[in-house]
Motif scaffolding. Structure first.
Motif, mmCIF file in Angstrom:
data_model
loop_
_atom_site.group_PDB
_atom_site.id
_atom_site.type_symbol
_atom_site.label_atom_id
_atom_site.label_comp_id
_atom_site.label_asym_id
_atom_site.label_seq_id
_atom_site.Cartn_x
_atom_site.Cartn_y
_atom_site.Cartn_z
ATOM 1 N N GLY A 110 52.477 25.997 27.601
ATOM 2 C CA GLY A 110 53.068 25.682 28.896
ATOM 3 C C GLY A 110 52.881 26.728 29.980
ATOM 4 O O GLY A 110 52.338 26.417 31.056
ATOM 5 N N LEU A 114 50.411 26.103 33.278
ATOM 6 C CA LEU A 114 51.028 26.021 34.607
ATOM 7 C C LEU A 114 50.558 27.132 35.543
ATOM 8 O O LEU A 114 50.335 26.892 36.726
ATOM 9 C CB LEU A 114 52.544 26.088 34.482
ATOM 10 C CG LEU A 114 53.277 24.797 34.145
ATOM 11 C CD1 LEU A 114 54.755 25.074 33.930
ATOM 12 C CD2 LEU A 114 53.092 23.758 35.252
ATOM 13 N N HIS A 135 50.512 18.226 27.459
ATOM 14 C CA HIS A 135 49.574 19.197 28.032
ATOM 15 C C HIS A 135 49.040 18.692 29.368
ATOM 16 O O HIS A 135 48.890 19.465 30.333
ATOM 17 C CB HIS A 135 48.400 19.437 27.072
ATOM 18 C CG HIS A 135 48.735 20.287 25.882
ATOM 19 N ND1 HIS A 135 49.535 19.848 24.850
ATOM 20 C CD2 HIS A 135 48.366 21.565 25.565
ATOM 21 C CE1 HIS A 135 49.642 20.805 23.935
ATOM 22 N NE2 HIS A 135 48.948 21.863 24.348
ATOM 23 N N LEU A 138 51.442 19.161 32.321
ATOM 24 C CA LEU A 138 51.487 20.543 32.781
ATOM 25 C C LEU A 138 50.310 20.855 33.696
ATOM 26 O O LEU A 138 50.477 21.489 34.745
ATOM 27 C CB LEU A 138 51.492 21.494 31.577
ATOM 28 C CG LEU A 138 52.788 21.519 30.760
ATOM 29 C CD1 LEU A 138 52.552 22.179 29.410
ATOM 30 C CD2 LEU A 138 53.889 22.253 31.522
#
Length: 392
Positions: A110, A114, A135, A138
């Motif tokens: 994560g 990001l 996924h 994100l």
């Protein structure tokens, strides 16, 4: 690892400062402890060293990265998560380690997905293609998403991913992506509002969903773009055609199709001409939905209205809605012919309902229609004598 801390210090002492090599020797010695506690302590120590102000040579940095790789291979989830948090915002983090973390479990990946600017478009596309929704969401939320990555996200066909991407104004959508998302938004209502907020939206694309959005959003479109009546009429026909194509072979409309009917009713787009068009194409269920919406009648009442033997109920409903006599005649003939087993309408039946149409005023027919709307058991006609003169 094969080398001890002392061997590292002796092997590289000539190349590096004594303080730096002492730290590296400590890291190698700590790496021999493979317990969970040892892995966590090593991860913290390596992170502190890597992100410190040490002026590391390329060789020293390679050693630290090698230790990081070892930690990532052996460490428990919480250790990998901690490293992910530390590496995510570091512009000089080793790309191969960042890619490894980006492909880890979503709890670990994560922060990297990001925030890491080390990941290149090809890395992100590979993650999109290799992993599932978590996924992908994100990546769709990143502070910058380039067009190739957007295209890969859209290719997944995941509506939540598409909605997230549309809502991310830091994502750059190509013209091809906008065309595809507009086509999808015609079938998927949650995509429409975020689509209208996109800076890449063109008047042509906005027109394609004009008849599918709320009155407030239609005003937003007209405030933002100059769209001609001819364009709106063409868009309405395309919307109607989509409805017709989507209801072929169905016995009932989907929730999305019913929402489209609702939007068309709000815009005043359900006209007698449209009702006749649907009947001519044999779309009796779509006709029932359209007529039922403007008449305020439930599906059960519409079934009764069409099935009613004499046709008086349909006549009174059309009169209450102030449908022109010529249009009414077409609606009556086409709806009767569409009923099971009825292909030919008796001319005397048409004459009878036209005579009734002439006798009844819209003002006297409206209370009857309002009664049907409020009656939970559906349509009930008056006795024959009163039905002959409902305005009396």
């Amino acid at each position: 690892m094969a080398m001890t801390g002392g061997e590292v210090a002796r092997g590289f002492g000539a190349e590096t400062g004594g303080g730096t090599m002492a730290h590296l020797a400590d890291l190698f010695d700590m790496a021999r402890d493979r317990s969970q506690t040892g892995r966590r302590a090593l991860a913290d120590k390596v992170g502190d060293f890597y992100f410190s102000e040490h002026d590391l040579t390329d060789r020293e940095r390679d050693i630290v990265v090698d230790i990081l790789r070892q930690v990532l291979r052996d460490a428990e989830m919480d250790v990998r998560r901690a490293l992910s948090e530390r590496l995510a915002s570091h512009p000089g983090a080793p790309r191969d380690l960042i890619v490894m973390l980006a492909n880890d479990q979503v709890e670990i990946a994560g922060p990297i997905l990001l925030r890491s600017e080390v990941l290149e478009d090809e890395d992100l596309i590979a993650v999109v293609q290799a992993h599932a929704e978590a996924h992908q969401l994100l990546i769709a939320s990143r502070s910058r998403v380039n067009p190739p990555v957007c295209d890969a996200l859209i290719e997944t066909g995941n509506m939540r991913v598409a909605e997230t991407l549309l809502g991310n104004l830091n994502a750059s959508l190509s013209g091809k992506a906008m065309i595809r998302l507009t086509s999808v938004a015609r079938r998927v209502p949650p995509l429409r509002q975020p689509l209208l907020g996109r800076p890449e939206l063109t008047p042509e694309l906005a027109t394609r969903i004009y008849w599918l959005v709320s009155q407030e959003l239609r005003r937003t479109i007209l405030d933002r773009f100059k769209i001609s009546k001819t364009q709106l009429d063409a868009a309405l026909q395309a919307t109607v055609q989509d409805l017709i194509d989507g209801t072929r072979g169905r016995t009932s409309l989907t929730a999305d199709q019913l929402e489209t009917v609702e939007r068309m009713a709000e815009a005043g787009a359900i006209t007698p001409q449209l009702l006749i068009q649907t009947l001519r194409l044999g779309q009796i269920d779509l006709f029932k939905a359209l007529f039922g919406r403007i008449a305020g009648l439930s599906p059960e009442s519409m079934h009764q209205l069409i099935a009613e033997t004499g046709g008086e109920a349909l006549t009174l409903a059309c009169r209450a809605l102030r449908i022109d006599k010529g249009f009414f005649a077409s609606i009556f003939l086409l709806s009767r012919a569409a009923r099971p087993g009825e292909q030919i309408v008796d001319p005397r039946e048409l004459s009878r309902v036209l005579a009734l149409y002439d006798r009844v005023t819209p003002e006297s027919a409206l209370p009857i229609l309002q009664g049907w709307r409020q009656n939970a058991t559906g349509i009930h006609l008056m006795p024959q004598r009163r039905r002959e003169r409902p305005d009396a």
